[in-house]
Design a protein around this motif. Structure first.
Motif, mmCIF file in Angstrom:
data_model
loop_
_atom_site.group_PDB
_atom_site.id
_atom_site.type_symbol
_atom_site.label_atom_id
_atom_site.label_comp_id
_atom_site.label_asym_id
_atom_site.label_seq_id
_atom_site.Cartn_x
_atom_site.Cartn_y
_atom_site.Cartn_z
ATOM 1 N N ALA A 104 -0.342 -3.105 11.636
ATOM 2 C CA ALA A 104 -0.288 -4.308 10.740
ATOM 3 C C ALA A 104 -1.055 -4.072 9.398
ATOM 4 O O ALA A 104 -0.605 -3.996 8.449
ATOM 5 C CB ALA A 104 -0.171 -5.583 11.347
ATOM 6 N N THR A 105 -2.407 -3.735 9.795
ATOM 7 C CA THR A 105 -3.280 -3.716 8.649
ATOM 8 C C THR A 105 -3.091 -2.127 7.864
ATOM 9 O O THR A 105 -3.023 -2.149 6.768
ATOM 10 C CB THR A 105 -4.828 -3.481 9.326
ATOM 11 N N MET A 106 -2.760 -1.097 8.579
ATOM 12 C CA MET A 106 -2.205 0.018 7.775
ATOM 13 C C MET A 106 -1.003 -0.189 6.890
ATOM 14 O O MET A 106 -1.134 0.260 5.825
ATOM 15 C CB MET A 106 -1.990 1.053 8.766
ATOM 16 N N ALA A 107 -0.210 -0.957 7.581
ATOM 17 C CA ALA A 107 1.183 -1.200 6.584
ATOM 18 C C ALA A 107 0.896 -1.934 5.370
ATOM 19 O O ALA A 107 1.316 -1.507 4.215
ATOM 20 C CB ALA A 107 2.087 -1.821 7.338
ATOM 21 N N CYS A 108 -0.160 -2.730 5.501
ATOM 22 C CA CYS A 108 -0.419 -3.411 4.304
ATOM 23 C C CYS A 108 -1.510 -2.775 3.391
ATOM 24 O O CYS A 108 -1.324 -3.296 1.962
ATOM 25 C CB CYS A 108 -1.527 -4.763 4.633
ATOM 26 N N LEU A 109 -1.960 -1.624 3.934
ATOM 27 C CA LEU A 109 -2.746 -0.895 2.974
ATOM 28 C C LEU A 109 -2.225 0.343 2.408
ATOM 29 O O LEU A 109 -2.504 1.075 1.530
ATOM 30 C CB LEU A 109 -3.980 -0.293 3.820
ATOM 31 N N SER A 110 -0.931 0.542 2.999
ATOM 32 C CA SER A 110 -0.207 2.012 2.690
ATOM 33 C C SER A 110 1.028 1.673 1.484
ATOM 34 O O SER A 110 1.721 0.477 1.896
ATOM 35 C CB SER A 110 0.400 2.503 3.805
ATOM 36 N N SER A 111 1.080 2.528 0.776
ATOM 37 C CA SER A 111 2.550 2.325 -0.167
ATOM 38 C C SER A 111 3.606 3.117 0.530
ATOM 39 O O SER A 111 4.465 3.137 -0.273
ATOM 40 C CB SER A 111 1.856 2.945 -1.613
ATOM 41 N N THR A 112 3.698 3.970 1.416
ATOM 42 C CA THR A 112 4.573 4.365 2.018
ATOM 43 C C THR A 112 4.616 4.037 3.636
ATOM 44 O O THR A 112 3.844 3.662 4.133
ATOM 45 C CB THR A 112 4.381 5.903 1.919
ATOM 46 N N PRO A 113 5.659 4.060 4.211
ATOM 47 C CA PRO A 113 6.004 3.758 5.696
ATOM 48 C C PRO A 113 4.755 4.483 6.575
ATOM 49 O O PRO A 113 4.694 5.446 6.302
ATOM 50 C CB PRO A 113 7.263 4.218 6.002
#
Length: 636
Positions: free
Chosen positions: A277-286
């Protein structure tokens, strides 16, 4: 992420052959398939196998400074290397690469042995300073990356990422340490700093080792870091939840720096789900996510992983493992180099195998249970502590000791009726009780299993001494903090981190662990224990902090764990293999075991009378170790 190796003549400058350093370095070729290089000079050889992750073009090792006087072989990642680069440039150091490896070289020149205090990451490295004739070894604070070493009979010193580097040297004697066998059959692993071989050692987590050519004796490792549980932070629970999310976010952000494809393991548990979840909030791609499912629903968590993958629209991959996926026994015995009985190494191996098809770096949720109070055993221990706190030890020994001996080992009964372990633990002090609960085989079970001659060779040594030594260093009287500290020093480093390192590097996959960031661990150790286990809820602060980001069913379901159906395997498809291996000539002649006891364990398990899956699996992995290391000096 790499494999390192080296040979150092501690007394002189005898020549070391290129063939020898190349041979021992190639023993761990799987750790670094991208590049392979060695450095030779009188009395020193350094070897490196590289898995390229940062600065793909210019990060080759061994790496020396511009004067050629300080060189390094390094395994791991320094996550704050960019900040350190700026600081070192301001001090006048010039960089020829963009790699974190060069940062360590200049950090040594700037700060000497204190350089390790500036490094934030997972690492094991050996640094050679020619001007000082000094070899300096260091291992990261949480023991994520391994370092093995030994002194040879000719007073040479040898080191490597894996034990197989040492055993590949013709001068290394493979004599088994009986104390290591006792630790293995107690804990399921050989606890740091011991190795299965007498002459080998693991550099403990948070320690350094400094060797100076010509110095007398064998220097001892020095501790440079330890976690201290103060539990005295006055922050409110609500503010602590917000700060926890911020600290995890920063830790994840640092670990997303890579020049290669990056993803995450997603088990469906709280820790890996929070990381994703944290990675998804930091990433502009899936985010690339990987999960392992099981065709046996008792062990399958893949539906919970899908809840998180769907919520964050990750590029999700799921591989279903067959419930008869037990053909890795010999592979695991080779990977771990010494007996290792954690059967979850099988699904860990498979998820790493799958992940490597899509990414080179994967983030994991390892370390969350230890820091945040996530294990069921923590709640059980706190319940026992409440009783221990009300009654003196002498009274408890007289009351619960006999009850624990008389109460049957009711494997078949509902969990609420399996009281034998609890009764035994109530007759013990806190450290002994926790060692008892963590033991795969209890004292009486080992006495039954071991031969009389082997028991005598132990000289009264029991694996409890490992816990005693660490308990004496814990500097806390808080019941939860004490056992968290014990887990940091034993279970986390010798089981979890060992399991993940070998399984991932078998596939040349780098695994990063944001929940083991040492600054996060230090901060969590300041929080009151009732933030972690609250009203019977494990990981209370963590679950409440991530309620806005994760499904309720993921946060508050029962913990399942990464298990395999051992009991079923050993009564079914592995039945004949168990009997052939454990009753065969190799196990009979090694001298460690009582053959009649082994026969009884097999018969009772096959009949369904008792569940002896744990000890049979341990024996099976031990037999595989002996078979794959034919010629080791056994007892007897």
């Amino acid at each position: 992420m790499c494999g390192i190796s080296g040979i150092f003549d501690t007394q002189g400058t005898r020549a070391i052959s290129r063939e020898l350093i190349s041979r021992i370095n190639d023993a761990q070729a799987h750790r670094g398939p991208d590049e392979n290089d060695v450095h030779l000079e009188p009395g020193l050889a350094l070897g490196h196998r590289r898995l390229s992750v940062i600065d793909l073009a210019a990060g080759q090792q061994p790496l020396f400074n511009d004067k050629g006087a300080v060189g390094i072989v390094f395994n791991g990642e320094i996550y704050n290397y960019r900040d350190l680069t700026v600081e070192l440039q301001e001090l006048g150091y010039h960089f020829r690469t963009r790699s974190d490896t060069e940062v360590i070289v200049h950090a040594w020149s700037a700060w000497g042995e204190a350089c390790v205090h500036r490094l934030r990451g997972m690492f094991a490295f050996a640094l050679w300073d020619r001007n000082r004739q000094t070899l300096f070894l260091a291992r990261d604070r949480m023991g994520v990356k391994p370092m093995h070493y030994a002194w040879l009979p000719d007073r040479s010193f040898i080191f490597g990422s894996e034990l197989k580097v040492l055993t590949a040297h013709p001068g290394f004697k493979r004599d088994i340490d009986p104390l290591a066998v006792e630790e293995y059959f107690t804990l399921g692993y050989v606890a740091d700093p011991r190795c299965i071989y007498r002459n080998a050692h693991k550099l403990p987590a948070g320690h350094t080792l400094t060797l100076r050519r010509g110095a007398a004796g064998q220097p001892a490792p020095r501790r440079y870091w330890d976690v201290r549980f103060t539990n005295d932070n006055t922050i409110t629970l609500q503010d602590a939840q917000a700060e926890l999310r911020d600290r995890v976010r920063e830790s994840v952000r640092l670990r997303m720096i890579a020049d290669v494809p990056l993803g995450a393991f997603l088990s469906g548990g709280v820790d890996s789900s929070a990381v994703v979840a944290t990675m998804a909030c930091l990433s502009s791609t899936p985010v690339h996510t990987c999960s392992i499912g099981f065709d046996d629903p008792r062990f399958d968590e893949s539906n919970y992983a899908l809840l998180v993958a769907d919520r964050y629209r990750t590029d999700h991959r799921l591989d279903v493992v067959n419930s008869d996926d037990f053909d890795l026994i010999d592979t695991l015995a080779w990977l771990y180099d010494e007996p290792f009985a954690d059967s979850s190494a099988i699904p860990t191996y498979r998820v790493c195998q799958m992940a490597r098809k899509y990414v080179t770096v994967a983030l994991s949720g390892d370390g969350g249970d230890e820091s945040l109070g996530g294990y069921r055993r923590y709640r059980m221990h706190l319940g026992e502590e409440a009783v221990r706190g009300r009654l003196p030890l002498a009274l408890r020994r007289g009351m619960f000791g006999p009850l624990g001996r008389w109460y049957p080992k009711a494997d078949w009964a509902p969990r609420s009726l399996r009281a034998k372990t609890t009764l035994q633990a109530l007759a013990m002090d806190s450290v002994q009780a926790y060692c008892h609960s963590m033991s795969q085989l209890r004292d009486d079970e080992r006495r039954m299993l071991f031969s009389h001659a082997f028991q005598s060779s132990l000289g009264g040594y029991v694996a409890l001494e490992v816990f005693r030594q660490h308990g004496a260093q814990a500097q806390t009287e808080d019941p939860l903090a004490l056992i968290q500290y014990l887990d940091y020093k034993t279970w986390l480093v010798s089981d979890i981190n060992t399991k993940v390192d070998r399984a991932s590097m078998a596939h040349s996959l780098e695994v990063r662990e944001p929940l083991m960031d040492h600054l996060l661990v230090e901060w969590l150790a300041t929080l009151p224990s009732d933030f972690k286990i609250r009203a019977g809820q494990s990981k209370a602060i963590f679950k409440q902090a991530y309620e806005p980001l994760l499904p309720h069913d993921v946060l508050y379901r029962s913990k399942m764990g990464f298990s395999v159906p051992l009991a079923t395997w050993l009564r079914g498809p592995l039945k004949d293999r168990v009997r052939l291996a454990l009753l065969g000539e190799r196990m009979r002649d090694c001298g460690y075991f009582n053959p009649m006891a082994v026969q009884r364990l097999i018969d009772e398990h096959n009949s369904g009378l008792r569940d002896h899956a744990t000890v049979l699996w341990m024996l099976l992995m031990f037999e595989a170790f002996l078979r794959l290391n034919d010629g080791v000096a056994s007892y007897g």
